[in-house]
Structures are given as C-alpha cells and as structure tokens.
Design an enzyme around this catalytic site. Sequence first.
Site, PDB file in Angstrom:
ATOM      1  N   GLU A  75     -16.643 -26.138  44.099  1.00  0.00           N
ATOM      2  CA  GLU A  75     -15.421 -26.936  44.149  1.00  0.00           C
ATOM      3  C   GLU A  75     -15.323 -27.762  45.430  1.00  0.00           C
ATOM      4  O   GLU A  75     -14.762 -28.861  45.432  1.00  0.00           O
ATOM      5  CB  GLU A  75     -14.190 -26.022  44.038  1.00  0.00           C
ATOM      6  CG  GLU A  75     -14.060 -25.275  42.713  1.00  0.00           C
ATOM      7  CD  GLU A  75     -13.595 -26.153  41.563  1.00  0.00           C
ATOM      8  OE1 GLU A  75     -12.982 -27.199  41.825  1.00  0.00           O
ATOM      9  OE2 GLU A  75     -13.864 -25.787  40.405  1.00  0.00           O
ATOM     10  N   GLU A  84      -9.351 -33.127  46.935  1.00  0.00           N
ATOM     11  CA  GLU A  84     -10.087 -33.705  45.817  1.00  0.00           C
ATOM     12  C   GLU A  84     -10.482 -35.148  46.125  1.00  0.00           C
ATOM     13  O   GLU A  84      -9.737 -35.886  46.769  1.00  0.00           O
ATOM     14  CB  GLU A  84      -9.199 -33.649  44.574  1.00  0.00           C
ATOM     15  CG  GLU A  84      -9.877 -34.022  43.284  1.00  0.00           C
ATOM     16  CD  GLU A  84      -8.967 -33.796  42.082  1.00  0.00           C
ATOM     17  OE1 GLU A  84      -9.431 -34.039  40.962  1.00  0.00           O
ATOM     18  OE2 GLU A  84      -7.819 -33.370  42.274  1.00  0.00           O
ATOM     19  N   ASN A 119       1.173 -24.890  39.492  1.00  0.00           N
ATOM     20  CA  ASN A 119       0.387 -24.008  40.351  1.00  0.00           C
ATOM     21  C   ASN A 119       0.859 -24.079  41.803  1.00  0.00           C
ATOM     22  O   ASN A 119       0.941 -23.049  42.483  1.00  0.00           O
ATOM     23  CB  ASN A 119      -1.100 -24.356  40.267  1.00  0.00           C
ATOM     24  CG  ASN A 119      -1.753 -23.824  39.008  1.00  0.00           C
ATOM     25  OD1 ASN A 119      -1.410 -22.741  38.529  1.00  0.00           O
ATOM     26  ND2 ASN A 119      -2.680 -24.582  38.448  1.00  0.00           N
TER      27      ASN A 119
END
Length: 210
Positions: A75, A84, A119
């Site tokens: 990731e 990201e 989340n």
Amino acid sequence: MAFQIAVAQNVADIVTADFFNGIINQAAADCAGKSFYTREAFLDAVGSYPNFGTSGSADENKREIAAFFAHVTHETGHFCYIEEINKDTYCDASSTDYPCNPSKQYYGRGPLQLSWNYNYGAAGNAIGFDGLNSPETVAQDPVIAFKTGLWYWMTNVHSVIGQGFGATTRAINGAVECDGKSPATVQARIDYYTKYCTQFNVAPGDNLSC
C-alpha cells in the site's frame, strides 16, 4: 500500561529493527514516508491493540504480522507514501453516521491507506481524533497513522486471518483485486507475504490467493 508494554515487546521480538529497516530502506531517499514511518511509532501504536500478533500460536502470530506488513509494504511502496497518489474525495453520502465535511477529502492515508468518510469517522472515534473534520491528522502523526492501520486490521481483517493470506487481501481490497480482477496486484501482495514469512521462519500456509 505494563500490559501494553508487554504486548508491544512481544511483537517487537518479531518486528526487529532489521526487519523494519529492511522494508523502509527500499524506499527512495526523497520519499515523504522515509522520515515519517518508524518502528518506534508502530510499537507505540501496537500497545493499544493487545490482540494484534499475540492471540494465536507462535506460528499464527508470525503469519499475522507477516500479512500486515505485506499489505503495508504494498500500500505504501515500502513506506514511501503517506498519502494516496491519485487523490479523490471518497465521500459516501449514504453513510449518515459519518457525514462528510465538504471541505475535506477522505483519500488513502497511513500504512493501510485509510479511505472513505465512514472509516475516518469510525477510526477517529476509536482512536481519539476528529477523523471527519481533520482526516489530515493521519498524515501528520505517525502513531495515529499506525493506529488507523491497526484499527482497520483488527476491525476488518484479524477475524479472517485463519482462512489464509488470500482472505486478508479480500478484506482489504477484494472488490478491486480479487476474483481475477487484478491478478498481478494480488500476486505482488503474496510475494511480500511469503518473503516475510521466510524471514520469520514460518510456513506461509494455504489459500494465498483470493
């Protein structure tokens, strides 16, 4: 507090400085995560999750830790990325329990790239930060960053660890990668996992793919 320290020490015996550095040293010198992610921050965060890497047999614990770091390595690109690359808002308006702040974005941040308002909201409540109004905290505080990764793991992944590594991939990104959607990505995760299992001197087990 003594119990938390003992838990962290248990995991620390497996996640040695050599192991952690062996991952992060593969990131380029100019990576943002290079000076952000530390073994110390990880172990500090682990103290809040006493069942991580401790609730099974010695081999099961090693496999869980290997799986966690396999996904983290994938990731973050060996702890290179804090945020990201392809940023988006990631707001699910139907999640009324965790309404989006229209001036914030809930793209992936941290070691497991926490995403989506629901989340961030739930992780913030569990950890103790304002996930909906200050999602950027995950990219600013390395202990909170690792806590979000461990929170997601213990909430969504830990319960399926006994089903094999493939089940952990499905729990993390199954809709995008599993069932033939992205076999190369699935294999990349498997490769990290089997490598770390070898380093921990434990068999990887069955059901590696999803």
